[in-house]
Design a protein around this motif. Sequence first.
Motif, PDB file in Angstrom:
ATOM      1  N   ALA A 130      83.279  35.206  78.657  1.00 16.05           N
ATOM      2  CA  ALA A 130      82.767  36.554  78.893  1.00 16.05           C
ATOM      3  C   ALA A 130      83.897  37.539  79.136  1.00 16.05           C
ATOM      4  CB  ALA A 130      81.807  36.549  80.078  1.00 16.05           C
ATOM      5  N   VAL A 131      84.864  37.146  79.958  1.00 19.72           N
ATOM      6  CA  VAL A 131      86.006  38.022  80.231  1.00 19.72           C
ATOM      7  C   VAL A 131      86.811  38.248  78.959  1.00 19.72           C
ATOM      8  CG1 VAL A 131      88.139  38.297  81.535  1.00 19.72           C
ATOM      9  CG2 VAL A 131      86.136  37.317  82.637  1.00 19.72           C
ATOM     10  N   SER A 132      87.037  37.173  78.207  1.00 18.09           N
ATOM     11  CA  SER A 132      87.812  37.292  76.971  1.00 18.09           C
ATOM     12  C   SER A 132      87.120  38.183  75.955  1.00 18.09           C
ATOM     13  CB  SER A 132      88.042  35.897  76.370  1.00 18.09           C
ATOM     14  OG  SER A 132      88.890  35.952  75.245  1.00 18.09           O
ATOM     15  N   VAL A 133      85.802  38.107  75.900  1.00 18.55           N
ATOM     16  CA  VAL A 133      85.033  38.920  74.953  1.00 18.55           C
ATOM     17  C   VAL A 133      85.004  40.385  75.382  1.00 18.55           C
ATOM     18  CG1 VAL A 133      82.702  39.367  74.101  1.00 18.55           C
ATOM     19  CG2 VAL A 133      83.629  37.057  74.035  1.00 18.55           C
ATOM     20  N   ILE A 134      84.634  40.641  76.626  1.00 14.04           N
ATOM     21  CA  ILE A 134      84.538  42.014  77.110  1.00 14.04           C
ATOM     22  C   ILE A 134      85.917  42.678  77.165  1.00 14.04           C
ATOM     23  CG2 ILE A 134      83.872  43.471  79.060  1.00 14.04           C
ATOM     24  CD1 ILE A 134      81.533  42.384  77.499  1.00 14.04           C
ATOM     25  N   CYS A 135      86.930  41.893  77.444  1.00 13.94           N
ATOM     26  CA  CYS A 135      88.299  42.430  77.490  1.00 13.94           C
ATOM     27  C   CYS A 135      88.982  42.354  76.127  1.00 13.94           C
ATOM     28  CB  CYS A 135      89.133  41.672  78.524  1.00 13.94           C
ATOM     29  SG  CYS A 135      88.558  41.875  80.226  1.00 13.94           S
ATOM     30  N   VAL A 136      88.230  42.001  75.083  1.00  8.86           N
ATOM     31  CA  VAL A 136      88.716  41.877  73.699  1.00  8.86           C
ATOM     32  C   VAL A 136      90.072  41.172  73.647  1.00  8.86           C
ATOM     33  CG1 VAL A 136      87.375  43.751  72.720  1.00  8.86           C
ATOM     34  CG2 VAL A 136      89.571  44.292  73.746  1.00  8.86           C
TER      35      VAL A 136
END
Length: 480
Positions: free
Chosen positions: A73-79
Amino acid sequence: MSGNAMGRRPSITVRHGLARVREAVSDFAAKSTSRFAILVFSFLIFVFTMLFSLPIASADRQVTPIADALFTAVSVICVTGLSTVDMATHWSLFGHVLVFIGVQIGALGVLTLASILGFVIARRLGLRQKLMAASDTNPLRSHHGPVAEGQAVRLGEIGNLLVTVAVSALVIEAALAVLLFPRMLLDGINPWDAAWNSVYYAAMAFTNTGFTPNAEGLAAFENDYWFLSILMLGVFLGSIGFPVIYALSRNFRRPSRWSLHVKLTLVTTIILFFAGALAFILLEFNNPETWNKWNLWDTIFQGFFLSAMTRSGGFSTVDIGDLNGSTLLVADMLMFIGGGSASTAGGIKVTTLAVLFLAAFAEARGREGVEVFRRRIPQDVLRVAVSVVLWGATIVALSTIVILQMTKAPLDHVLFDVISAFATVGLSTGLVADLPDAGVYVLAVTMFLGRVGTVTLAAAVAASQSGQLFKRPEERPIVG
């Protein structure tokens, strides 16, 4: 009492309740736009963590462990593009759709996203929402004092900027997908998979995320110059920043009307692109594990491709762990710098580097002011640039020390992955996949701090600055 009156009362109560909620949110945003933006980002990460942990999100219909769900989730939202699971095979169609939607949301930026949500809540784009979006294009607006509006986008143009953000993302990603789709068909991929892969790759390129929908990654396209060139184009457009895209869309043929921010961003980006490519070519041309298998022209192209990807792209045609230590160090520097302000790229930003180099050059020439392109850069910009670098270096150093202690892995590999997380690049030496849960959480925090931005974070911690009506006696310490 009539039935109509009784029916209207709950409706009036609901409207009043919504009005109070909107007012409370607006008041909180007015007190600290940075804290509000961080709160929005944190909430999104929480929501996506819960969604990724659902059985429907995984291909085997099992619950994804909370550490993996949170990190994704962090990797996705933080691209970012880093992952503790195989992104191509672990997630179901629902999970891949979550990834696609998440990177689109994350690509908008912390403050711009908070501004749009504020607009939805308040039903209008007021001064508060404009200030929030403006601070994403020019971090100096989070500080008190005068701001040179020409450095980014003028406050009155923020509404147009938000439209540009949405339209440019849609148009650029659609154009990239159209260019990639025929190539997918020529490679023998069926039309449905070709369409999905084209859209997916286009989104991951423009948002500078670097996830791939197929398990073999870019291995199938490592010699496909057309495919890799389209990815580089998407990464470049995403990394220069929405204010630059906005300025170019209005004055593409009139460079004289470009702001200093646009000029510094483009010039510094191009210099780093060619300098990085030259360094990689010289350092890797005889490495039997990476580029030694290619001829001269292949090596040159791969050098430019890696230079573009280490700026925040996240795609790779080679195993990063096989690169020479000297190559990893150059990549560390490029990743730490990152892309343009208010872009889908991370890092300390190219304009920060440009301002610091210009200040050092002015000091070497004995000049009191910093000037470039017939413009003078004020001292407060230099102070912010120094603060950004120091905060970024501190975050990277602390995260590196903690993960080194946990894993006992080689320093060059740990440092590379930590900077990749901080700068939201997404490249990895393979360390991330073997991290213990505690290390996963540390790297997730590093990604969050890197994406939120050191200036935004500092402004959130110090919600307001108090004015000082006096000056203390001046004394010069010995420096250097």
